[in-house]
Design an enzyme around this catalytic site. Sequence first.
Site, PDB file in Angstrom:
ATOM      1  N   GLU A 153      20.510  48.089 -11.484  1.00 19.24           N
ATOM      2  CA  GLU A 153      22.052  47.853 -12.932  1.00 19.24           C
ATOM      3  C   GLU A 153      20.494  47.631 -13.960  1.00 19.24           C
ATOM      4  OE1 GLU A 153      23.876  45.176 -11.254  1.00 19.24           O
ATOM      5  OE2 GLU A 153      25.672  46.642 -10.380  1.00 19.24           O
ATOM      6  N   GLU A 311      26.530  50.199  -4.532  1.00 16.68           N
ATOM      7  CA  GLU A 311      27.253  48.959  -4.006  1.00 16.68           C
ATOM      8  C   GLU A 311      28.861  48.676  -4.716  1.00 16.68           C
ATOM      9  OE1 GLU A 311      26.299  46.046  -6.249  1.00 16.68           O
ATOM     10  OE2 GLU A 311      24.072  46.549  -6.131  1.00 16.68           O
TER      11      GLU A 311
END
Length: 702
Positions: A153, A311
């Site tokens: 991320e 995720e």
Amino acid sequence: MRKWREWAGPGIAFGGDYNPEQWPRETWDEDVVLMREAGVTFVSLGIFSWSHLQPAPDRWEFGWLDDAMDLLHANGVAVDLATATASPPPWFSRRFPETLPQRADGTRLWQGSRQAWCPSSTVFTEHATALAEKVATRYADHPALTMWHVSNEYGCHDVPCHCDTCAAAFRVWLLARYGDLDGVNEAWGTAFWSQRYGEIEEIVPPRTVPTFANPGQVLDYRRFQSDALLGQYRAELEVLRRVTPDVPVTTNFMTNDHFRHLDYAAWAEHVDVLSTDHYVVGALADPEAELAFTADHTRGLAGGDPWLLMEHSTSAVNWQPVNVAKRPGQMMRHSLGHVARGADALGFFQWRASRAGAEKYHSGLVPHAGTDSRLWREVVELGAVAGRLAEVRGSRVDAEVALLWDHHADWACDQEAHPSAEVRYGAVAHDLHASLRRQGVTVDVVPVSDAVTTTPDLTGYRVVLVPTLYLTSDATAAAVQAAADAGAHVVVTYFSGIVDERDHVRLGGYPGAFRDLLGVRVEEFAPVLPGVSLRLDGRLVAGAHGTTWAEDLTCTDAEAVTSFVDGPVPGVPAVTRRGLGGGEGEGTGAGAGGAAWYVATRLDPSGTDALTSRVLAEAGVAPVVPDVPVGVDVTRRRDGDRSWLFVVNHTDAEVTLDVSGHDLVTQRAVGAADEAAGLLRVAAGGCAVVREARDEAVAPEA
Ligand code: GAL
């Protein structure tokens, strides 16, 4: 080049982040037994393990990772192996304090959390690529290795960074973009407020300033920070390509709306497999609408190819003010909601809920309660369903409507000192998407960006939605025009096409980039205060009203669909339509000429639905399946002549649909083949994935 087809074996991948370094070795043995029980096919391994792999500058410890790789492989679990560069160890920050990021007010961010590194730091690049090289070389031939997971991320916490390293790199970036300082001065309009730069060294990041910062500087800084991080990613990518040219590479994006720091349209060109993380925000009025939008956006970034949900959460997260736990069946609905919109993997953060650390109250596949829990039983059920969906892998989602999304427009739109702070990028985009979702119509959220080399081809769509595209480049305007020329219905909403990519106003009447296409000309904006409701005449639908925005609009070559009754511009058109070519005024639907629609206010849901249903009817776009109640998502994935209908029932009532085929969730024949039932019945809160009987699946027209 996309390599998603080669990724992680057959079927819809199921698994998540695995952090064995948090647990004693004996727990790992239990982990793999449970992974088999749950049908886990992949894990993302070691994302935050830098301090375990390199506990000191000159010490490397790979033994534990060797064991984990071997163990996972022995148990049939494929590994999406992290380069482990997401968070440097404490020794790194201590030794190189200049790599710590800095906020706009000069505050340094310390080590002690995660991602405490400056996007422009070449010291960081050097150490991260060295680690990536060690990992890549060591595991290049390991049979468990299936994909590389670079960092994690990017930009989640460390942008924007305003440190001196970034300042120097920003100057280099500016000179590359504009050629010389004159170019920068011109682009930023520095003739205003005595901001003219005489030497490049005078330029700093847009740090805390007395009042409004220069908007060109702010916009370019956001572009620069996205590019700086992309540079960090590409440095690792270069290592991985060299050492393991055949292994696909990804990095997990955050394509939801609460993260807006990276121009993912530009990033998407550099991943082999597009992956994203998605977390439901409990405080939203309709969290599933946001999930649907984000999934459609992710698919757009993947160019329509399948993508990986790297995720999501089995239940609550830990980072919202109140962390709402998922109720029975919700994890299944959210998971299949993503697959329905193109996901070929269902990953979770994380395998085992931590017992220590900042995320110990975040759910996992194995909860604190252990396997004697409702959550674990649902995990096992989901794993089994994922296994049964194997045939869906690789198929693409049908959509005839495009909605444009541009991070540069977002960055420019949401700046200070604009006509109204109530105009937020994305708000109308979500209004429109939600409206189409209510009507059972699937939307591709298509990224546009000046930073990519190819402007998307929109000519295959019957409807193109252009919400709040404040900043519009000539190339994007041309792509929209081309779609209109090809017969699409184009819907442009207020505060679109106002500035060019330098954030300079397009003169001669708003909306400069779309004035001719729409046949309207706006002399002045007339936004309204929060709480003010603008009545519209009943021509769109009785009782419709607008908020937020109005303007002094004249139809130069368009007809008024509905007009304001009160507010600052009574009698002025609020929605307009310009018929285009061919079938104008004669028939509607496929084959008829398109139209250019303009919406000069923020329509309430009834007005939005009335508008979109009229546009869809004229464009000949039908719902995936007719007469589906609101709250039931129906989408279709297709692969050649095979197709699958996804039904996700978010309501508390059973729904029956006239669909026939074989439901992969319940493993039963449905519809015509099931004479007892005659229809597909999906229980309240339930899901179905129906392999459609071939003669029933309607192929799209060429
Ligand atoms: C993501 C992140 C994970 C974990 C998760 C919690 O942003 O990649 O490491 O922090 O959020 O929801």
